[in-house]
Scaffold this motif. Structure first.
Motif, mmCIF file in Angstrom:
data_model
loop_
_atom_site.group_PDB
_atom_site.id
_atom_site.type_symbol
_atom_site.label_atom_id
_atom_site.label_comp_id
_atom_site.label_asym_id
_atom_site.label_seq_id
_atom_site.Cartn_x
_atom_site.Cartn_y
_atom_site.Cartn_z
ATOM 1 N N LEU A 40 0.853 -1.296 0.100
ATOM 2 C CA LEU A 40 0.177 -0.150 0.130
ATOM 3 C C LEU A 40 0.940 1.177 0.008
ATOM 4 N N ALA A 41 0.473 2.338 -0.851
ATOM 5 C CA ALA A 41 1.399 3.463 -1.056
ATOM 6 C C ALA A 41 0.605 4.496 -0.923
ATOM 7 N N LEU A 42 0.853 5.377 0.070
ATOM 8 C CA LEU A 42 -0.146 6.691 0.123
ATOM 9 C C LEU A 42 0.746 7.760 -0.054
ATOM 10 N N PHE A 43 0.374 8.959 -0.480
ATOM 11 C CA PHE A 43 0.966 10.022 -1.058
ATOM 12 C C PHE A 43 0.094 11.371 -0.187
ATOM 13 N N TRP A 44 0.892 12.414 -0.004
ATOM 14 C CA TRP A 44 0.293 13.643 0.511
ATOM 15 C C TRP A 44 1.182 14.518 0.372
ATOM 16 N N ASN A 45 0.960 15.567 0.017
ATOM 17 C CA ASN A 45 1.782 16.909 -0.182
ATOM 18 C C ASN A 45 1.391 17.892 1.064
ATOM 19 N N GLY A 46 2.413 18.449 1.936
ATOM 20 C CA GLY A 46 1.905 19.470 2.892
ATOM 21 C C GLY A 46 1.449 20.549 2.004
ATOM 22 N N HIS A 47 0.753 21.700 2.860
ATOM 23 C CA HIS A 47 0.374 22.719 2.518
ATOM 24 C C HIS A 47 1.662 23.511 1.864
ATOM 25 N N PRO A 48 1.440 24.216 0.896
ATOM 26 C CA PRO A 48 2.705 24.976 0.193
ATOM 27 C C PRO A 48 2.992 26.150 1.215
ATOM 28 N N GLN A 49 4.644 26.100 1.396
ATOM 29 C CA GLN A 49 4.766 27.203 2.101
ATOM 30 C C GLN A 49 5.421 28.476 1.263
ATOM 31 N N LEU A 50 4.966 29.695 1.412
ATOM 32 C CA LEU A 50 5.240 30.863 0.637
ATOM 33 C C LEU A 50 6.372 31.487 1.053
ATOM 34 N N ALA A 51 6.975 32.191 0.252
ATOM 35 C CA ALA A 51 8.119 33.146 0.796
ATOM 36 C C ALA A 51 7.460 33.979 1.878
ATOM 37 N N PRO A 52 8.305 34.136 2.985
ATOM 38 C CA PRO A 52 7.913 34.671 4.119
ATOM 39 C C PRO A 52 7.141 36.151 3.894
ATOM 40 N N ASP A 53 7.716 37.013 3.107
ATOM 41 C CA ASP A 53 7.113 38.288 2.923
ATOM 42 C C ASP A 53 5.910 38.218 2.159
ATOM 43 N N LEU A 54 5.505 37.162 1.268
ATOM 44 C CA LEU A 54 4.217 37.158 0.804
ATOM 45 C C LEU A 54 3.321 36.597 1.996
ATOM 46 N N SER A 55 3.869 35.618 2.568
ATOM 47 C CA SER A 55 2.842 34.892 3.230
ATOM 48 C C SER A 55 2.652 35.773 4.496
ATOM 49 N N ARG A 56 3.376 36.642 5.175
ATOM 50 C CA ARG A 56 3.046 37.814 5.759
ATOM 51 C C ARG A 56 1.828 38.796 5.401
ATOM 52 N N ALA A 57 2.235 39.050 4.227
ATOM 53 C CA ALA A 57 1.117 40.038 3.287
ATOM 54 C C ALA A 57 -0.165 39.305 3.191
ATOM 55 N N LEU A 58 -0.247 38.158 3.000
ATOM 56 C CA LEU A 58 -1.540 37.515 2.722
ATOM 57 C C LEU A 58 -2.443 37.379 3.986
ATOM 58 N N ARG A 98 7.097 2.335 6.027
ATOM 59 C CA ARG A 98 8.197 3.220 5.701
ATOM 60 C C ARG A 98 7.658 4.387 5.265
ATOM 61 N N VAL A 99 8.326 5.645 5.765
ATOM 62 C CA VAL A 99 7.971 6.980 5.395
ATOM 63 C C VAL A 99 9.010 7.482 4.535
ATOM 64 N N ARG A 100 8.983 8.210 3.429
ATOM 65 C CA ARG A 100 9.997 9.057 2.723
ATOM 66 C C ARG A 100 9.379 10.257 2.389
ATOM 67 N N ARG A 101 10.212 11.307 2.566
ATOM 68 C CA ARG A 101 9.788 12.554 2.464
ATOM 69 C C ARG A 101 10.661 13.178 1.139
ATOM 70 N N TYR A 102 9.940 13.978 0.425
ATOM 71 C CA TYR A 102 10.440 14.718 -0.682
ATOM 72 C C TYR A 102 10.092 16.275 -0.591
ATOM 73 N N ARG A 103 11.130 17.015 -0.554
ATOM 74 C CA ARG A 103 10.997 18.525 -0.786
ATOM 75 C C ARG A 103 11.316 19.034 -2.085
ATOM 76 N N ALA A 151 6.426 28.550 -4.277
ATOM 77 C CA ALA A 151 5.907 27.574 -3.107
ATOM 78 C C ALA A 151 6.686 26.519 -2.902
ATOM 79 N N GLU A 152 7.096 26.167 -1.640
ATOM 80 C CA GLU A 152 8.073 25.128 -1.076
ATOM 81 C C GLU A 152 7.110 24.037 -0.692
ATOM 82 N N TYR A 153 7.204 22.824 -1.123
ATOM 83 C CA TYR A 153 6.489 21.610 -0.346
ATOM 84 C C TYR A 153 7.197 20.523 0.380
ATOM 85 N N LEU A 154 6.413 19.887 1.080
ATOM 86 C CA LEU A 154 7.049 18.731 1.615
ATOM 87 C C LEU A 154 6.056 17.477 1.254
ATOM 88 N N SER A 155 6.426 16.602 0.531
ATOM 89 C CA SER A 155 5.473 15.404 -0.022
ATOM 90 C C SER A 155 6.123 14.238 1.127
#
Length: 168
Positions: A40-58, A98-103, A151-155
């Motif tokens: 069984l293989a399950l995949f999820w992406n974390g919420h995108p992390q935006l650049a700090p200045d844009l994130s603060r502006a939003l 087993r958990v694998r993480r991909y940035r 946007a930076e992701y962690l899958s």
């Protein structure tokens, strides 16, 4: 509604949707569909992390127009990972997880990022007027800060092999 094909597959995969399946059936049906030694293989992406200045502006945009969008990931990413592993383990049907993480990173045009936001459940849950109001405000803020959205992701990939054929 899918009629399970017993012992038919080497691999069952689900990307971004396993949590939507019936808790009473998702592991049982997955294990039943797998051949001995299947995975069984399950995949999820974390919420995108935006650049700090844009994130603060939003933040004020969301606070004003759609406060429930501010903290979309209420559970910490590490806790979500522990919960997912515990959920698979608790089924008793699969061996060690087993958990694998991909940035990874993706650069969006403003239009593409707004189209992505339109696919998120919390945005879809807004009424039409609220949705368009918040998306217009997000567009204005993005255009004020940059020509694109980085946007930076962690899958995460969770893999476990079926083990308890007698429990089915």
């Amino acid at each position: 509604d899918w009629p399970v094909q017993w012992n038919a597959f080497d691999l069952v995969i689900c990307a971004e949707a396993f949590h939507w399946l019936s808790p009473d059936l998702r592991f049982i049906n997955s294990a039943a569909a797998l051949q001995d030694g299947g995975a069984l293989a399950l995949f999820w992406n974390g919420h995108p992390q935006l650049a700090p200045d844009l994130s603060r502006a939003l933040e004020p945009v969301y606070a004003q127009h759609a406060p429930r969008l501010l903290n979309q990931e209420a559970t910490a990413p590490g806790e979500l990972e522990r919960m997912t592993v515990a959920d698979i383990d608790a089924s008793g049907l699969f061996g060690p997880v087993r958990v694998r993480r991909y940035r990874w990173r993706h650069d969006y045009t403003t239009r593409a990022y707004l189209e992505l936001l339109r696919t998120y459940s919390p945005v879809l849950g807004l009424n039409d007027i609220a949705r368009e109001t918040v998306l217009d405000a997000v567009q204005t803020e993005i255009e004020r800060h940059s020509a694109s959205v980085q946007a930076e992701y962690l899958s995460r990939l969770y893999v476990a092999h079926v083990r308890n054929r007698g429990a089915l």
